[in-house]
Write a protein that holds these residues in place. Sequence first.
Motif, PDB file in Angstrom:
ATOM      1  N   ALA A  17      69.165 -16.090  48.399  1.00  0.00           N
ATOM      2  CA  ALA A  17      70.103 -17.146  48.799  1.00  0.00           C
ATOM      3  C   ALA A  17      71.517 -16.754  48.797  1.00  0.00           C
ATOM      4  CB  ALA A  17      70.136 -18.382  47.662  1.00  0.00           C
ATOM      5  N   VAL A  18      72.243 -17.216  49.990  1.00  0.00           N
ATOM      6  CA  VAL A  18      73.676 -17.168  50.134  1.00  0.00           C
ATOM      7  C   VAL A  18      74.326 -18.205  49.207  1.00  0.00           C
ATOM      8  CG1 VAL A  18      75.656 -17.450  51.700  1.00  0.00           C
ATOM      9  CG2 VAL A  18      73.672 -16.326  52.232  1.00  0.00           C
ATOM     10  N   VAL A  19      75.214 -17.699  48.184  1.00  0.00           N
ATOM     11  CA  VAL A  19      75.805 -18.618  47.041  1.00  0.00           C
ATOM     12  C   VAL A  19      77.154 -18.548  47.310  1.00  0.00           C
ATOM     13  CG1 VAL A  19      75.986 -18.628  44.690  1.00  0.00           C
ATOM     14  CG2 VAL A  19      73.817 -17.867  45.360  1.00  0.00           C
ATOM     15  N   VAL A  20      77.536 -19.905  46.929  1.00  0.00           N
ATOM     16  CA  VAL A  20      79.095 -19.894  47.044  1.00  0.00           C
ATOM     17  C   VAL A  20      79.237 -20.787  45.383  1.00  0.00           C
ATOM     18  CG1 VAL A  20      81.206 -21.193  47.835  1.00  0.00           C
ATOM     19  CG2 VAL A  20      79.623 -20.202  49.305  1.00  0.00           C
ATOM     20  N   ASP A  21      80.150 -20.118  44.799  1.00  0.00           N
ATOM     21  CA  ASP A  21      80.482 -20.545  43.416  1.00  0.00           C
ATOM     22  C   ASP A  21      82.127 -21.142  43.489  1.00  0.00           C
ATOM     23  OD1 ASP A  21      80.874 -21.010  40.768  1.00  0.00           O
ATOM     24  OD2 ASP A  21      80.314 -19.097  40.008  1.00  0.00           O
ATOM     25  N   LEU A  22      82.287 -22.396  43.667  1.00  0.00           N
ATOM     26  CA  LEU A  22      83.562 -23.011  43.684  1.00  0.00           C
ATOM     27  C   LEU A  22      84.241 -23.238  42.473  1.00  0.00           C
ATOM     28  CD1 LEU A  22      83.304 -25.337  46.759  1.00  0.00           C
ATOM     29  CD2 LEU A  22      83.947 -22.858  46.782  1.00  0.00           C
ATOM     30  N   PHE A  23      85.615 -23.187  42.014  1.00  0.00           N
ATOM     31  CA  PHE A  23      85.901 -23.244  40.693  1.00  0.00           C
ATOM     32  C   PHE A  23      85.201 -22.417  39.858  1.00  0.00           C
ATOM     33  CE2 PHE A  23      85.562 -27.461  42.922  1.00  0.00           C
ATOM     34  CZ  PHE A  23      86.847 -27.856  43.037  1.00  0.00           C
TER      35      PHE A  23
ATOM     36  N   GLY B 160      86.074 -19.824  37.986  1.00  0.00           N
ATOM     37  CA  GLY B 160      86.476 -19.442  36.578  1.00  0.00           C
ATOM     38  C   GLY B 160      86.071 -17.754  36.492  1.00  0.00           C
ATOM     39  N   SER B 161      85.262 -17.603  35.503  1.00  0.00           N
ATOM     40  CA  SER B 161      84.876 -15.971  35.324  1.00  0.00           C
ATOM     41  C   SER B 161      83.720 -15.775  36.374  1.00  0.00           C
ATOM     42  CB  SER B 161      84.231 -15.990  33.766  1.00  0.00           C
ATOM     43  OG  SER B 161      82.926 -16.733  34.041  1.00  0.00           O
ATOM     44  N   GLY B 162      83.200 -16.407  37.192  1.00  0.00           N
ATOM     45  CA  GLY B 162      82.156 -16.136  38.236  1.00  0.00           C
ATOM     46  C   GLY B 162      80.801 -16.099  37.446  1.00  0.00           C
ATOM     47  N   ALA B 163      80.647 -16.567  36.527  1.00  0.00           N
ATOM     48  CA  ALA B 163      79.477 -16.373  35.773  1.00  0.00           C
ATOM     49  C   ALA B 163      78.339 -17.037  36.264  1.00  0.00           C
ATOM     50  CB  ALA B 163      79.665 -17.143  34.236  1.00  0.00           C
ATOM     51  N   LEU B 164      78.426 -18.251  37.024  1.00  0.00           N
ATOM     52  CA  LEU B 164      76.943 -18.850  37.872  1.00  0.00           C
ATOM     53  C   LEU B 164      76.716 -18.039  38.955  1.00  0.00           C
ATOM     54  CD1 LEU B 164      77.943 -22.628  37.727  1.00  0.00           C
ATOM     55  CD2 LEU B 164      76.518 -21.107  36.206  1.00  0.00           C
ATOM     56  N   GLY B 165      77.973 -17.477  39.876  1.00  0.00           N
ATOM     57  CA  GLY B 165      77.479 -16.728  40.770  1.00  0.00           C
ATOM     58  C   GLY B 165      76.959 -15.302  40.645  1.00  0.00           C
ATOM     59  N   LEU B 166      77.460 -14.898  39.632  1.00  0.00           N
ATOM     60  CA  LEU B 166      76.802 -13.475  38.879  1.00  0.00           C
ATOM     61  C   LEU B 166      75.558 -13.712  38.427  1.00  0.00           C
ATOM     62  CD1 LEU B 166      80.259 -11.904  37.675  1.00  0.00           C
ATOM     63  CD2 LEU B 166      79.195 -11.440  39.757  1.00  0.00           C
ATOM     64  N   GLU B 167      75.162 -14.684  37.685  1.00  0.00           N
ATOM     65  CA  GLU B 167      73.933 -14.976  37.359  1.00  0.00           C
ATOM     66  C   GLU B 167      72.935 -15.102  38.431  1.00  0.00           C
ATOM     67  OE1 GLU B 167      71.011 -15.459  34.210  1.00  0.00           O
ATOM     68  OE2 GLU B 167      73.058 -15.342  33.767  1.00  0.00           O
ATOM     69  N   ALA B 168      73.470 -15.989  39.540  1.00  0.00           N
ATOM     70  CA  ALA B 168      72.406 -15.840  40.645  1.00  0.00           C
ATOM     71  C   ALA B 168      72.269 -14.664  41.282  1.00  0.00           C
ATOM     72  CB  ALA B 168      73.258 -16.788  41.827  1.00  0.00           C
ATOM     73  N   LEU B 169      73.329 -13.859  41.366  1.00  0.00           N
ATOM     74  CA  LEU B 169      73.141 -12.424  41.943  1.00  0.00           C
ATOM     75  C   LEU B 169      72.067 -11.523  41.105  1.00  0.00           C
ATOM     76  CD1 LEU B 169      76.639 -11.278  42.953  1.00  0.00           C
ATOM     77  CD2 LEU B 169      74.797 -11.845  44.401  1.00  0.00           C
ATOM     78  N   SER B 170      72.138 -11.633  39.812  1.00  0.00           N
ATOM     79  CA  SER B 170      71.284 -10.931  38.658  1.00  0.00           C
ATOM     80  C   SER B 170      69.825 -11.526  39.030  1.00  0.00           C
ATOM     81  CB  SER B 170      71.704 -11.177  37.296  1.00  0.00           C
ATOM     82  OG  SER B 170      70.880 -10.805  36.506  1.00  0.00           O
ATOM     83  N   ARG B 171      69.589 -12.750  39.322  1.00  0.00           N
ATOM     84  CA  ARG B 171      68.447 -13.340  39.549  1.00  0.00           C
ATOM     85  C   ARG B 171      67.774 -13.002  41.009  1.00  0.00           C
ATOM     86  NH1 ARG B 171      67.168 -17.658  35.224  1.00  0.00           N
ATOM     87  NH2 ARG B 171      68.710 -17.242  33.664  1.00  0.00           N
ATOM     88  N   GLY B 172      68.386 -12.515  41.892  1.00  0.00           N
ATOM     89  CA  GLY B 172      68.019 -12.207  43.163  1.00  0.00           C
ATOM     90  C   GLY B 172      68.792 -12.749  44.407  1.00  0.00           C
TER      91      GLY B 172
ATOM     92  N   ARG C 184      71.006 -13.002  47.390  1.00  0.00           N
ATOM     93  CA  ARG C 184      71.447 -11.921  48.476  1.00  0.00           C
ATOM     94  C   ARG C 184      73.047 -11.822  48.331  1.00  0.00           C
ATOM     95  NH1 ARG C 184      71.446 -14.040  54.391  1.00  0.00           N
ATOM     96  NH2 ARG C 184      69.757 -15.436  53.384  1.00  0.00           N
ATOM     97  N   SER C 185      73.848 -12.588  48.007  1.00  0.00           N
ATOM     98  CA  SER C 185      75.326 -12.650  48.146  1.00  0.00           C
ATOM     99  C   SER C 185      75.836 -13.984  47.294  1.00  0.00           C
ATOM    100  CB  SER C 185      76.014 -12.509  49.506  1.00  0.00           C
ATOM    101  OG  SER C 185      75.849 -13.892  50.128  1.00  0.00           O
ATOM    102  N   ALA C 186      77.014 -13.624  46.614  1.00  0.00           N
ATOM    103  CA  ALA C 186      77.868 -14.575  46.072  1.00  0.00           C
ATOM    104  C   ALA C 186      79.297 -14.649  46.535  1.00  0.00           C
ATOM    105  CB  ALA C 186      77.712 -14.599  44.571  1.00  0.00           C
ATOM    106  N   GLU C 187      79.660 -15.734  46.942  1.00  0.00           N
ATOM    107  CA  GLU C 187      81.143 -16.041  47.243  1.00  0.00           C
ATOM    108  C   GLU C 187      81.750 -16.864  46.037  1.00  0.00           C
ATOM    109  OE1 GLU C 187      81.552 -17.580  51.045  1.00  0.00           O
ATOM    110  OE2 GLU C 187      79.627 -16.886  51.471  1.00  0.00           O
ATOM    111  N   LEU C 188      82.609 -15.880  45.145  1.00  0.00           N
ATOM    112  CA  LEU C 188      83.411 -16.533  43.859  1.00  0.00           C
ATOM    113  C   LEU C 188      84.651 -16.925  44.294  1.00  0.00           C
ATOM    114  CD1 LEU C 188      82.140 -13.436  41.671  1.00  0.00           C
ATOM    115  CD2 LEU C 188      80.792 -15.508  42.161  1.00  0.00           C
ATOM    116  N   VAL C 189      84.911 -18.329  44.186  1.00  0.00           N
ATOM    117  CA  VAL C 189      86.143 -18.914  44.573  1.00  0.00           C
ATOM    118  C   VAL C 189      86.865 -19.684  43.629  1.00  0.00           C
ATOM    119  CG1 VAL C 189      87.216 -20.314  46.400  1.00  0.00           C
ATOM    120  CG2 VAL C 189      85.166 -19.155  47.116  1.00  0.00           C
TER     121      VAL C 189
END
Length: 188
Positions: A46-52, A54-66, A68-73
Amino acid sequence: MSRIIAGSFKGRRLASVPHDGTRPTSDRVKESLFSRLEGYDAIVDAVVVDLFAGSGALGLEALSRGARSAELVDKGEAAVRTMKRNAAQVGVVDGSPPQATVTKADAAKYLRARSGPPIELLFLDPPYAFSAKELTQVLASAGEQLHPAATVVVERDARSGEPEWPAGLELFHDRSYGTTHVWLAEPE
């Protein structure tokens, strides 16, 4: 300090934003949420966008679980520094997949100006002071950016009530975890 719950970065510790303006997602909520998202097949590639973010934990967790990319904002300077540190800690900033990008920006403005592939998984975890009206505006800004099969995750204080979904988005699941409530929506 939080940690990556599962996947290729499992167990890696993540720094917290060094002020109290952010509301980190607890490991319990994160574990339950990601289990549900995996059940919906919403993470892998998945192409993931994590708005608000903070530490990026949700986007980084998504990357860890497969993912494709995460935009941390996030628009907070301390949050951006923390996200960069955490992305480097898990090794997702060197340009090889999976990759995280970190951007300092207002959420709605970021979505309006964003170019790139459609968002397949969108996280919104705004701070306590963020109003329901502001949240609806951000959700509306996401409309054209969303993949037709996207999943939108909104995490808020349980007392804040269900978000007002703009035209084009509909709720399909919600759950409370103590003082935290999570809503999942998708394009109509």
